[in-house]
Design a protein around this motif. Structure first.
Motif, PDB file in Angstrom:
ATOM      1  N   SER B  10       0.350  -1.260  -0.299  1.00 38.30           N
ATOM      2  CA  SER B  10      -0.141  -0.056  -0.435  1.00 38.30           C
ATOM      3  C   SER B  10       0.549   1.400   0.005  1.00 38.30           C
ATOM      4  CB  SER B  10      -0.757   0.072   1.330  1.00 38.30           C
ATOM      5  OG  SER B  10      -2.036  -1.231   1.178  1.00 38.30           O
ATOM      6  N   ALA B  11       1.816   1.023  -1.050  1.00 41.88           N
ATOM      7  CA  ALA B  11       2.277   2.297  -0.894  1.00 41.88           C
ATOM      8  C   ALA B  11       2.096   3.789  -1.600  1.00 41.88           C
ATOM      9  CB  ALA B  11       4.051   1.899  -2.025  1.00 41.88           C
ATOM     10  N   GLY B  12       1.361   3.358  -2.522  1.00 42.14           N
ATOM     11  CA  GLY B  12       0.583   4.961  -2.692  1.00 42.14           C
ATOM     12  C   GLY B  12       0.636   5.611  -2.764  1.00 42.14           C
ATOM     13  N   ARG B  13       1.228   7.309  -2.404  1.00 40.38           N
ATOM     14  CA  ARG B  13       1.517   8.555  -2.994  1.00 40.38           C
ATOM     15  C   ARG B  13       2.410   8.868  -1.302  1.00 40.38           C
ATOM     16  NH1 ARG B  13       0.354  13.294  -2.191  1.00 40.38           N
ATOM     17  NH2 ARG B  13       0.548  14.042  -4.042  1.00 40.38           N
ATOM     18  N   ARG B  14       3.498   7.426  -0.757  1.00 40.56           N
ATOM     19  CA  ARG B  14       4.421   7.983  -0.382  1.00 40.56           C
ATOM     20  C   ARG B  14       5.935   7.349  -0.311  1.00 40.56           C
ATOM     21  NH1 ARG B  14       1.629   6.780   4.747  1.00 40.56           N
ATOM     22  NH2 ARG B  14       3.364   7.452   6.045  1.00 40.56           N
ATOM     23  N   ALA B  15       6.330   8.556  -2.139  1.00 39.71           N
ATOM     24  CA  ALA B  15       7.557   8.053  -2.231  1.00 39.71           C
ATOM     25  C   ALA B  15       8.808   8.677  -1.926  1.00 39.71           C
ATOM     26  CB  ALA B  15       6.697   8.719  -3.973  1.00 39.71           C
ATOM     27  N   LYS B  16       8.198   9.548  -0.725  1.00 38.70           N
ATOM     28  CA  LYS B  16       9.296  11.016  -0.800  1.00 38.70           C
ATOM     29  C   LYS B  16      10.189   9.034   0.896  1.00 38.70           C
ATOM     30  CE  LYS B  16      12.458  13.602   0.448  1.00 38.70           C
ATOM     31  NZ  LYS B  16      12.752  14.511  -0.833  1.00 38.70           N
ATOM     32  N   LEU B  17       8.972   8.873   1.267  1.00 44.26           N
ATOM     33  CA  LEU B  17       9.795   7.668   2.446  1.00 44.26           C
ATOM     34  C   LEU B  17      10.036   6.462   1.535  1.00 44.26           C
ATOM     35  CD1 LEU B  17       9.247   6.866   5.467  1.00 44.26           C
ATOM     36  CD2 LEU B  17       6.616   6.014   4.913  1.00 44.26           C
ATOM     37  N   VAL B  18      10.114   6.031   0.777  1.00 48.28           N
ATOM     38  CA  VAL B  18      10.291   4.514  -0.061  1.00 48.28           C
ATOM     39  C   VAL B  18      11.240   5.080  -0.562  1.00 48.28           C
ATOM     40  CG1 VAL B  18       9.832   3.524  -2.063  1.00 48.28           C
ATOM     41  CG2 VAL B  18       8.119   4.014  -0.854  1.00 48.28           C
ATOM     42  N   ASP B  19      11.293   6.414  -1.096  1.00 46.79           N
ATOM     43  CA  ASP B  19      12.792   6.914  -1.611  1.00 46.79           C
ATOM     44  C   ASP B  19      14.000   7.233  -0.335  1.00 46.79           C
ATOM     45  OD1 ASP B  19      15.077   7.584  -3.667  1.00 46.79           O
ATOM     46  OD2 ASP B  19      14.797   9.898  -3.140  1.00 46.79           O
ATOM     47  N   TYR B  20      13.707   7.271   0.875  1.00 42.87           N
ATOM     48  CA  TYR B  20      14.420   7.043   1.643  1.00 42.87           C
ATOM     49  C   TYR B  20      14.905   5.797   2.345  1.00 42.87           C
ATOM     50  CZ  TYR B  20      12.545  11.720   3.896  1.00 42.87           C
ATOM     51  OH  TYR B  20      12.652  13.817   3.627  1.00 42.87           O
ATOM     52  N   PHE B  21      13.940   4.689   1.959  1.00 41.34           N
ATOM     53  CA  PHE B  21      14.571   2.770   2.482  1.00 41.34           C
ATOM     54  C   PHE B  21      15.583   2.506   1.179  1.00 41.34           C
ATOM     55  CE2 PHE B  21      10.861   2.569   4.950  1.00 41.34           C
ATOM     56  CZ  PHE B  21      11.045   1.759   6.028  1.00 41.34           C
ATOM     57  N   VAL B  22      15.957   3.493   0.062  1.00 41.48           N
ATOM     58  CA  VAL B  22      16.018   2.971  -1.132  1.00 41.48           C
ATOM     59  C   VAL B  22      16.944   3.541  -0.790  1.00 41.48           C
ATOM     60  CG1 VAL B  22      15.881   2.870  -3.718  1.00 41.48           C
ATOM     61  CG2 VAL B  22      14.169   2.498  -2.653  1.00 41.48           C
ATOM     62  N   ARG B  23      17.638   4.778  -0.366  1.00 44.20           N
ATOM     63  CA  ARG B  23      18.560   5.142  -0.268  1.00 44.20           C
ATOM     64  C   ARG B  23      19.619   4.715   0.795  1.00 44.20           C
ATOM     65  NH1 ARG B  23      18.130  11.990   1.646  1.00 44.20           N
ATOM     66  NH2 ARG B  23      16.471  11.697  -0.031  1.00 44.20           N
ATOM     67  N   ASP B  24      18.899   4.477   1.886  1.00 50.59           N
ATOM     68  CA  ASP B  24      19.506   3.679   3.509  1.00 50.59           C
ATOM     69  C   ASP B  24      19.941   2.378   3.577  1.00 50.59           C
ATOM     70  OD1 ASP B  24      19.794   6.149   5.215  1.00 50.59           O
ATOM     71  OD2 ASP B  24      17.870   6.494   4.684  1.00 50.59           O
ATOM     72  N   TRP B  25      19.600   1.722   2.080  1.00 50.30           N
ATOM     73  CA  TRP B  25      19.140   0.327   2.532  1.00 50.30           C
ATOM     74  C   TRP B  25      20.158  -0.039   1.074  1.00 50.30           C
ATOM     75  CZ3 TRP B  25      15.256  -4.224   3.647  1.00 50.30           C
ATOM     76  CH2 TRP B  25      15.202  -3.706   5.062  1.00 50.30           C
ATOM     77  N   THR B  26      21.518   0.299   1.233  1.00 51.86           N
ATOM     78  CA  THR B  26      22.803   0.298   0.428  1.00 51.86           C
ATOM     79  C   THR B  26      22.937  -1.792   0.023  1.00 51.86           C
ATOM     80  OG1 THR B  26      24.527   0.619   1.820  1.00 51.86           O
ATOM     81  CG2 THR B  26      23.874   2.682   0.867  1.00 51.86           C
ATOM     82  N   THR B  27      22.838  -2.270   1.334  1.00 50.88           N
ATOM     83  CA  THR B  27      22.884  -3.385   0.721  1.00 50.88           C
ATOM     84  C   THR B  27      21.270  -4.183   1.022  1.00 50.88           C
ATOM     85  OG1 THR B  27      22.802  -4.807   2.895  1.00 50.88           O
ATOM     86  CG2 THR B  27      25.428  -4.315   1.905  1.00 50.88           C
ATOM     87  N   GLY B  28      20.689  -5.497   0.891  1.00 52.61           N
ATOM     88  CA  GLY B  28      19.219  -5.488   0.782  1.00 52.61           C
ATOM     89  C   GLY B  28      18.810  -4.878  -0.401  1.00 52.61           C
ATOM     90  N   ARG B  29      17.444  -5.294  -0.828  1.00 50.02           N
ATOM     91  CA  ARG B  29      16.590  -4.913  -1.728  1.00 50.02           C
ATOM     92  C   ARG B  29      15.409  -3.858  -0.527  1.00 50.02           C
ATOM     93  NH1 ARG B  29      14.727  -9.122  -5.636  1.00 50.02           N
ATOM     94  NH2 ARG B  29      13.026  -8.997  -6.266  1.00 50.02           N
ATOM     95  N   VAL B  30      14.504  -3.342  -1.564  1.00 47.00           N
ATOM     96  CA  VAL B  30      13.330  -2.458  -1.276  1.00 47.00           C
ATOM     97  C   VAL B  30      12.791  -2.759  -2.729  1.00 47.00           C
ATOM     98  CG1 VAL B  30      11.857  -0.925   0.041  1.00 47.00           C
ATOM     99  CG2 VAL B  30      14.205  -1.013   0.598  1.00 47.00           C
ATOM    100  N   SER B  31      11.159  -3.249  -2.267  1.00 44.63           N
ATOM    101  CA  SER B  31      10.082  -3.187  -3.234  1.00 44.63           C
ATOM    102  C   SER B  31       8.967  -2.449  -2.627  1.00 44.63           C
ATOM    103  CB  SER B  31      10.532  -4.646  -3.954  1.00 44.63           C
ATOM    104  OG  SER B  31      11.190  -5.344  -4.726  1.00 44.63           O
ATOM    105  N   THR B  32       8.371  -2.273  -3.883  1.00 47.24           N
ATOM    106  CA  THR B  32       6.622  -1.819  -3.065  1.00 47.24           C
ATOM    107  C   THR B  32       5.897  -2.404  -3.813  1.00 47.24           C
ATOM    108  OG1 THR B  32       7.209  -0.372  -4.580  1.00 47.24           O
ATOM    109  CG2 THR B  32       7.270   0.940  -2.880  1.00 47.24           C
ATOM    110  N   ALA B  33       4.647  -2.612  -3.176  1.00 45.19           N
ATOM    111  CA  ALA B  33       3.537  -2.874  -3.773  1.00 45.19           C
ATOM    112  C   ALA B  33       2.326  -1.909  -3.780  1.00 45.19           C
ATOM    113  CB  ALA B  33       2.644  -4.587  -3.220  1.00 45.19           C
ATOM    114  N   ASP B  34       1.301  -1.788  -4.276  1.00 51.28           N
ATOM    115  CA  ASP B  34      -0.200  -1.350  -4.266  1.00 51.28           C
ATOM    116  C   ASP B  34      -1.329  -1.785  -5.276  1.00 51.28           C
ATOM    117  OD1 ASP B  34      -0.394   1.699  -2.890  1.00 51.28           O
ATOM    118  OD2 ASP B  34      -1.947   0.989  -5.066  1.00 51.28           O
ATOM    119  N   CYS B  35      -2.224  -1.513  -5.062  1.00 50.66           N
ATOM    120  CA  CYS B  35      -3.050  -2.663  -6.224  1.00 50.66           C
ATOM    121  C   CYS B  35      -3.220  -0.836  -6.724  1.00 50.66           C
ATOM    122  CB  CYS B  35      -4.709  -1.988  -5.462  1.00 50.66           C
ATOM    123  SG  CYS B  35      -5.166  -1.102  -4.660  1.00 50.66           S
TER     124      CYS B  35
END
Lengths: 330, 330
Positions: B10-35
């Protein structure tokens, strides 16, 4: 020739738009003004000014002084309530060498009076939602089945979608009119809402750009998601509407496509809130404004943009320290 | 040890928050889902998935399959209505090696039931707006001058400020209760609204971060402008509220400061919409989540952030082509 120094007033939250100006104006200068030091767009420009509220008596005098001390050569407002003010004061700004980028006062008044806009469309054969400015005329039209319920009731002169109500019964329309005489009743159109960004060259008076988007989702009264489309029928309508209208510079239109018939809904004689979609698709108004302020005419490029591109708005933010705010006192 | 693969649902409009995850998780992986393929936050991650709506019967089954095929190791939802669902399904996810980052089902229910939250506060001696869940108890309290009009009437279980009304008369409260039995009446508090972002370590169960902001302006139900403040009294209250609460991970609190007395208003057991302000002031939840998923405990760092920093939200956008959308079909 002096390089232009543009002052964007009532900059508010329009940080993205201001940023496009800063990015495109590699020569010249762009500054911002607002009455609120917490207006995010202020922080997109190196120089920004806190000014009085637009309804304060000395607002225009303050701007004139600011233009002189800061060597501003052109001024552009981003909000409706300031446009009429600036349009009226055009000569005072011209006298000190400042170009006010605004449509004629008459053209602004036309845009802000929903009943006048309806009559304007009628007189030019442009489709427009049926509109009534008195209970008598609405009751009569209802009796003649010219219009049916539900309808929209809105202030005759209102900005954005403030106080617009969908009303189901005659009794409720009567109640609203009894409380407020400045209302209109408008036919409810069911169709695809379209947003249009247009630019009318300040020198030639010709339309140089028209960008069309389907509005997909709204949020807080603004388009949140939209899709770019190339529509010759919209281009024709917009050119017809603009002819001899006195409207110039960046403009924003709302239309409805009801089974292929285009209805004009409203014109905002300023940058629309959804303009960034046009910019990202290649329709550059800041660059055209720059050329106009350099006394160059822009050639028309209507329909010259990427279609089928979806714009999805989301939030970003600017951080400002209390110390930086302290320095902003007007 | 496997590096974490986090799926944000339910990532929705929360692009900034998701972007922080992507930026901080230099290892590992972050993916998103929404309907909705037009959810902007989807486009912040390299891999994104279109999933059923959360109220479709096969939603959890779909997520479980997705976690297996994509080797997801942890799941995090950004919206209230999904939290209870995930909390109930925790064991099914655990069985396939997926950590659900969510508070206990009981703790979620407490947060979504405004009357239960009131009773919880009463029992712990935490100040809370007087709250009534029946007309009888409200009428009685009014007669005893325990509460006075105007009041707030809201759904007992409601998210954000949807359907919250300020009501001036007893008759209107009665009308609303006659139409809808799921309402509560709440005392109107007049004071400074505070927002709090807190993180409770998934392993130690201890609060590791508390960030406090004064809410200055709201827009579309969200904080539009805020100011960071360091408040020991708020830290104490939040620690008291959280003790043995079953609440874990990223949390969002609303409080009122009424002449120095702190009233708890509500808890959202998820990332708050205003969390980016905390992040920009140095309070990093994505990094803490990463360490927890690596089985590391985060040391407490309460109050360790920049105060007196103003956050001003504005819009940005993501452009997506029709061709890219085509590829997104679930």
């Amino acid at each position: 020739m002096k390089t232009p120094h543009l002052l964007i007033t009532s900059a508010g939250r329009r940080a993205k738009l201001v940023d496009y100006f800063v990015r495109d104006w590699t020569t010249g200068r762009v500054s911002t003004a607002d009455c609120n030091p917490l207006a995010a767009a202020l922080y997109m420009t190196q120089h920004h000014y806190i000014v009085p509220k637009i309804d304060e008596v000395d607002y225009i005098d303050h701007l004139l002084r600011l233009c002189q001390t800061e060597k501003v050569t052109a001024i552009l407002s981003l909000i409706d309530p300031e446009l009429g003010l600036l349009a009226e004061a055009t000569e005072r700004f011209q006298a000190i060498g400042v170009t006010v980028i605004v449509s004629s006062h008459e053209a602004c008044q036309l845009c802000f009076d929903k009943y006048a806009m309806y009559e304007y469309c009628l007189s030019r054969g442009i489709a427009h939602a049926q509109t009534y400015h008195s209970m008598e005329s609405f009751r009569e039209a209802l009796a003649l089945s010219e219009i049916k319920l539900p309808v929209f009731v809105k202030p005759r002169s209102g900005s954005a979608s403030i106080e617009v109500r969908r009303v189901e019964t005659l009794a409720e329309v009567e109640q609203l009119f009894a409380k407020n005489s400045g209302l209109i009743v408008q036919e409810l159109l069911v169709g695809q809402e379209l947003g249009v960004d247009a630019y009318v060259d300040l020198i030639s008076g010709k339309v140089t750009s028209i960008f069309v988007k389907e509005k997909l989702t709204m949020r807080a009264g603004e388009t949140d998601k939209s899709r770019s489309v190339v529509r010759e029928d919209v281009f024709e309508l917009v050119e017809q509407v603009l002819e001899h209208s006195g409207l110039i510079g960046p403009l924003d239109f709302d239309l409805f496509d009801v089974d292929g018939t285009l209805y004009l809904s409203e014109i905002n004689p300023r940058f629309g809130g959804g303009y960034p979609h046009a910019y990202e698709c290649g329709v550059n108004f800041p660059a055209q404004l720059f050329r106009n302020l350099q006394h160059e005419i822009n050639p028309p490029h209507i329909g010259n943009y990427t279609s089928d591109l979806y714009m999805l708005k989301h939030d970003t933010m600017t951080l400002v320290s209390a110390a930086a705010l302290q320095q902003m006192k007007r």
